[in-house]
Motif scaffolding. Structure first.
Motif, PDB file in Angstrom:
ATOM      1  N   LYS A  31       0.942  -1.177  -0.087  1.00 22.62           N
ATOM      2  CA  LYS A  31       0.131   0.048   0.002  1.00 22.62           C
ATOM      3  C   LYS A  31       0.686   1.296  -0.006  1.00 22.62           C
ATOM      4  O   LYS A  31       1.765   1.213   0.696  1.00 22.62           O
ATOM      5  N   ALA A  34      -7.814   6.628  -2.203  1.00 23.95           N
ATOM      6  CA  ALA A  34      -7.082   5.951  -3.157  1.00 23.95           C
ATOM      7  C   ALA A  34      -6.072   5.136  -2.794  1.00 23.95           C
ATOM      8  O   ALA A  34      -5.651   4.013  -3.482  1.00 23.95           O
ATOM      9  N   LYS A  44      -7.441   1.794  -1.892  1.00 25.90           N
ATOM     10  CA  LYS A  44      -7.929   1.025  -2.940  1.00 25.90           C
ATOM     11  C   LYS A  44      -6.835   0.350  -3.740  1.00 25.90           C
ATOM     12  O   LYS A  44      -7.113  -0.417  -4.668  1.00 25.90           O
ATOM     13  N   TYR A  80      -4.213   2.241  -5.164  1.00 23.49           N
ATOM     14  CA  TYR A  80      -3.730   3.017  -6.234  1.00 23.49           C
ATOM     15  C   TYR A  80      -2.217   3.035  -6.411  1.00 23.49           C
ATOM     16  O   TYR A  80      -1.529   2.859  -5.233  1.00 23.49           O
ATOM     17  N   HIS A  81      -1.521   3.295  -7.363  1.00 24.47           N
ATOM     18  CA  HIS A  81       0.007   3.460  -7.210  1.00 24.47           C
ATOM     19  C   HIS A  81       0.391   4.699  -6.866  1.00 24.47           C
ATOM     20  O   HIS A  81      -0.614   5.730  -7.004  1.00 24.47           O
ATOM     21  N   ASP A 107      -0.512   7.417  -9.055  1.00 25.24           N
ATOM     22  CA  ASP A 107      -2.119   7.558  -9.195  1.00 25.24           C
ATOM     23  C   ASP A 107      -2.428   8.443  -7.815  1.00 25.24           C
ATOM     24  O   ASP A 107      -3.558   9.349  -8.031  1.00 25.24           O
ATOM     25  N   VAL A 108      -2.081   8.280  -6.720  1.00 29.23           N
ATOM     26  CA  VAL A 108      -2.668   8.963  -5.362  1.00 29.23           C
ATOM     27  C   VAL A 108      -2.126  10.333  -5.573  1.00 29.23           C
ATOM     28  O   VAL A 108      -2.967  11.270  -5.269  1.00 29.23           O
ATOM     29  N   VAL A 149      -4.534  11.931  -8.004  1.00 24.31           N
ATOM     30  CA  VAL A 149      -5.973  12.227  -7.189  1.00 24.31           C
ATOM     31  C   VAL A 149      -5.818  13.425  -6.273  1.00 24.31           C
ATOM     32  O   VAL A 149      -6.637  14.205  -6.158  1.00 24.31           O
ATOM     33  N   GLU A 154     -14.516   9.804 -10.617  1.00 22.17           N
ATOM     34  CA  GLU A 154     -13.803   9.302  -9.667  1.00 22.17           C
ATOM     35  C   GLU A 154     -13.804   9.947  -8.303  1.00 22.17           C
ATOM     36  O   GLU A 154     -13.632   9.161  -7.156  1.00 22.17           O
TER      37      GLU A 154
END
Length: 333
Positions: free
Chosen positions: A47, A165, A168, A170-171, A174-175, A178, A316
């Motif tokens: 994570k 994120a 969930k 997310y890499h 991507d975090v 977001v 999203e």
């Protein structure tokens, strides 16, 4: 200005001690740094870690948002002061699962310097760290200089979406994406009605006459954009919304999350009266409130007043806002 305290110089450490004792199933203190608190719950392997932080006096920000679905760790500073790099670095080290760490903080000189330094120190220890600033306060700089704006209550939305994120799966990139998208779609503006006082001084942080309010006041008592006679709740809400919507226009059919945030001494009664008007204005414009938050989310000790925050949602962001969270000072199912 009266406060329940012992030695004024120990208020932050005694607060942390009480907080740890009250919520042992949620959080734990780093044995290496007393100003670092991390989740006690085991997080998922791989994570992305999420670290937040800032000065004390904003409770439940920042330490109240460490928990499932939100931050994994927090660095705690003195009252209205950035934490030093050491507790930030310690938090990053403790929450890193090998996939990197995202650090979110407000846009204040001390925070920018200290969180930036902690990022560099973490990377020297082979921990990838990315930082994301919150710049939601429309009163603190014009739109063309939005990078200079302060982070105020809108930080809560950044913690919420970035934390969701990461949870969930997310890499890291991507975090970060977001968190930045959340900031780009979030605007806040506040009004001050009465000052707070620092425990060490007991003196008011600013001065307002009995019949005065200040539009655009910062969360540390930074000057707003104008002082004037106290107006009705509807008039104040309209003024704050007008400035927010001029900066981030919304169209019929748009979805938003709304936060009406108390600054410390404002009653829930007043906050719900403010929210009532926010809902009316948005409904008239055909804007749908997807989710609402009313209460004390980012305070300024016992300051009087409130802020309004709108976050424009896409599919999203709506999904991430709705994601469950379980923290000592915030639970969403």
């Amino acid at each position: 200005m009266k406060k329940l305290m012992n030695d004024p110089t120990n208020v932050v450490d005694e607060m942390i001690d009480g907080y740890l004792k009250a919520h042992p199933t949620y959080i734990q203190q780093s044995p290496k740094n007393s100003r670092t608190i991390v989740t006690v719950r085991e997080t998922k392997p791989g994570k992305v870690g999420v670290v937040i932080g800032g000065g004390s006096g904003h409770e439940p920000g920042f330490m109240g948002y460490v928990g499932d679905g939100m931050a994994d760790g927090v660095a705690i500073g003195n009252i209205f002061a950035s934490p030093s790099p050491d507790p930030i670095l310690e938090a990053a080290k403790l929450v890193d699962k090998g996939s990197g760490v995202v650090i979110l903080h407000g846009n204040y000189a001390g925070d920018v310097m200290n969180f930036g330094m902690a990022k560099e120190l973490a990377e020297m220890e082979d921990i990838r760290v990315e930082t994301v600033l919150t710049t939601d306060d429309v009163a603190s700089a014009p739109k063309e200089e939005s990078e200079k704006r302060r982070g105020i209550a809108g930080e809560f939305f950044g913690f919420k979406t970035a934390g969701a994120a990461a949870d969930k799966g997310y890499h890291l990139d991507d975090v970060v994406r977001v968190a930045k998208k959340t900031n780009e779609n979030t605007r806040s503006m506040g009004v001050g009605l009465s000052p707070c006082s620092l425990p060490q001084t007991g003196e008011p942080s600013f001065v307002l006459e009995e019949n005065e309010m200040e539009i655009g006041l910062g969360h540390h008592g930074e000057p707003g954009i104008e002082k004037g006679q106290i107006q009705s709740a509807d008039q104040v809400a309209d003024r704050l919304l007008n400035d927010i919507l001029a900066d981030m226009p919304l169209e019929k059919g748009d979805n938003v999350a709304v936060l009406v945030n108390g600054l410390g001494s404002t009653t829930r009664m007043e906050l719900y009266i403010m929210f009532r008007r926010v809902e009316q204005v948005l409904k008239e414009k055909g804007v749908k409130i997807h989710r609402s938050y009313v209460g004390d989310y980012m305070t300024s000790l016992e300051m009087g007043g409130c802020s309004i925050t709108l976050m424009k949602l896409d599919e999203e962001l709506a999904e991430l806002i709705d994601y469950p969270a379980d923290c000592p000072m915030f639970v969403q199912k």
